[in-house]
Enzyme design. Structure first.
Site, PDB file in Angstrom:
ATOM      1  N   HIS A 143      -6.227  -3.670   5.135  1.00  0.00           N
ATOM      2  CA  HIS A 143      -5.619  -3.024   4.974  1.00  0.00           C
ATOM      3  C   HIS A 143      -3.706  -2.708   4.081  1.00  0.00           C
ATOM      4  O   HIS A 143      -2.606  -3.625   5.187  1.00  0.00           O
ATOM      5  CB  HIS A 143      -4.931  -1.970   6.108  1.00  0.00           C
ATOM      6  CG  HIS A 143      -4.520  -1.495   6.243  1.00  0.00           C
ATOM      7  ND1 HIS A 143      -3.261  -0.700   7.168  1.00  0.00           N
ATOM      8  CD2 HIS A 143      -4.224   0.642   5.771  1.00  0.00           C
ATOM      9  CE1 HIS A 143      -2.657   0.306   6.555  1.00  0.00           C
ATOM     10  NE2 HIS A 143      -3.504   0.844   5.884  1.00  0.00           N
ATOM     11  N   ASN A 194       0.973   1.479  11.383  1.00  0.00           N
ATOM     12  CA  ASN A 194       0.526   3.018  11.700  1.00  0.00           C
ATOM     13  C   ASN A 194       0.406   3.088  13.200  1.00  0.00           C
ATOM     14  O   ASN A 194       1.257   4.349  12.504  1.00  0.00           O
ATOM     15  CB  ASN A 194      -0.363   3.645  10.958  1.00  0.00           C
ATOM     16  CG  ASN A 194      -1.229   3.133   8.899  1.00  0.00           C
ATOM     17  OD1 ASN A 194      -0.153   3.507   8.927  1.00  0.00           O
ATOM     18  ND2 ASN A 194      -2.590   3.642   8.938  1.00  0.00           N
TER      19      ASN A 194
END
Ligand SMILES: NC(=O)c1ccc[n+]([C@@H]2O[C@H](COP(=O)([O-])OP(=O)(O)OC[C@H]3O[C@@H](n4cnc5c(N)ncnc54)[C@H](O)[C@@H]3O)[C@@H](O)[C@H]2O)c1
Length: 313
Positions: A143, A194
């Site tokens: 990611h 996140n």
């Protein structure tokens, strides 16, 4: 499977993230196929890559004379089959829609030999339940953060069946690309950053909704406090400087507690003031630790003031 031997990569999806991820591979000397649905998207992606490289050259992160060589390593195509040919690593960077990702993984599974690692840049989808591949041991999440050609972090997230070799390979490959991989122990939605950012978003929305402060005031408040400290101490080491005993007292004043803090306070690990908290300061005195921190804070503050960082862009 050795990250050093990757000579060609496949990047599927040339949008906001994909074009820049392909660029990072090319900058590291790796040939890369960049696949998307039509020529117009690929043309736009190529223009963005040229512009990115020019900014990197301006900041001496890429020698200007190497730009054309880097660009020649990027092979845009609308054919996934063509792009997959000879690829030693594949990453999908297509839209965050489970059905779209599922279809792409099914195609990659057919087109890429079984020993090729298949990665996803999903922001939080459980790709390990979505993708149907014959050998789930080769699936992994890498990611990246926008813009990938600038931000160093890549979160490497293994699924329940991802092999240890694949995790090690992905980490090494990211390092070879000049990235800073952090390997999570297991898949958890939103990963690290996140997850933290989502909590910040919820708090910001509440402040805005209730009208407690304006957008400009919130940003100035954050930039004038967390903005100076975070780059130096992150979010966990911050506790060491607040004092873990105080953090626990604050929690209790809200009627909550946490076993991690209770245990550390019980052991007398209160942070910088006891030379041990979440971090071990190796017996250094509080004065010594604070001096080191404050030098860094002051350098950061000087720099932020110099570049006018407290003004909105
Ligand atoms: N934008 C961000 O800041 C960010 C950050 C981290 C992760 N991500 C993740 O990266 C992925 C891509 O996000 P993005 O912002 O680049 O999206 P984007 O919409 O800009 O790009 C996605 C691209 O995928 C292409 N695409 C869709 N289906 C395809 C297919 N079958 N074959 C080839 N190409 C196909 C689209 O045409 C589009 O160009 C998502 O999973 C997203 O969650 C995004």
């Amino acid at each position: 499977m050795d990250a050093k031997n990757v000579k060609k990569a496949l990047v599927v999806g040339a949008g906001v993230m994909g074009h820049s991820i392909a660029q990072v591979f090319a900058q590291a000397g790796i040939e890369v196929s960049l696949v998307d649905l039509n020529e117009k998207i690929l043309e736009h992606a190529t223009n963005l890559i040229k512009s990115n490289l020019s900014i990197l050259a301006e900041f001496k992160r890429v020698p200007r004379k190497e730009i054309s060589t880097i660009l020649r390593r990027i092979h845009p195509t609308t054919s996934l089959a063509e792009g997959a040919q000879g690829a030693d690593f594949a990453i999908e960077v297509v839209s965050e829609v489970a059905e779209v990702k599922k279809k792409v993984f099914a195609q990659l599974d057919e087109l890429c030999p079984e020993d090729i690692v298949l990665a996803s840049n999903t922001s939080g989808l459980d790709i390990f339940s979505i993708a149907e591949v014959k050998k789930p041991a080769r699936l992994i999440i890498t990611h990246w953060f926008a813009p990938p050609h600038i931000i160093p972090l890549v979160e490497v997230v293994p699924g329940p069946k991802t092999s240890g070799d694949v995790v090690a390979f992905a980490k090494e490959l990211m390092e070879r690309l000049g990235k800073r991989p952090i390997v999570l122990r297991e898949f958890v939605r939103s990963f690290i950053v996140n997850r933290i950012q989502n909590q910040i978003s919820l708090a910001v929305l509440e402040i805005l909704e209730k009208g407690w402060a304006t957008p400009t005031e919130i940003d100035l408040a954050v930039k004038s406090s967390l903005g100076i400290r975070l780059p130096i101490v992150g979010v966990v080491q911050t506790y060491d400087f607040t004092g873990l005993d105080l953090v626990l007292d604050i929690m209790k004043s809200y009627g909550v507690s946490h076993p991690i803090f209770e245990e550390k306070v019980k052991k007398g690990h209160l942070g910088a003031k006891t030379s041990k908290g979440f971090y071990d300061y190796g017996g250094r005195s509080e004065e010594e630790i604070l001096k080191k921190r404050d030098r860094l804070y002051l350098k950061m503050l000087d720099y932020l003031e110099k570049i006018n960082a407290f003004e909105p862009i």
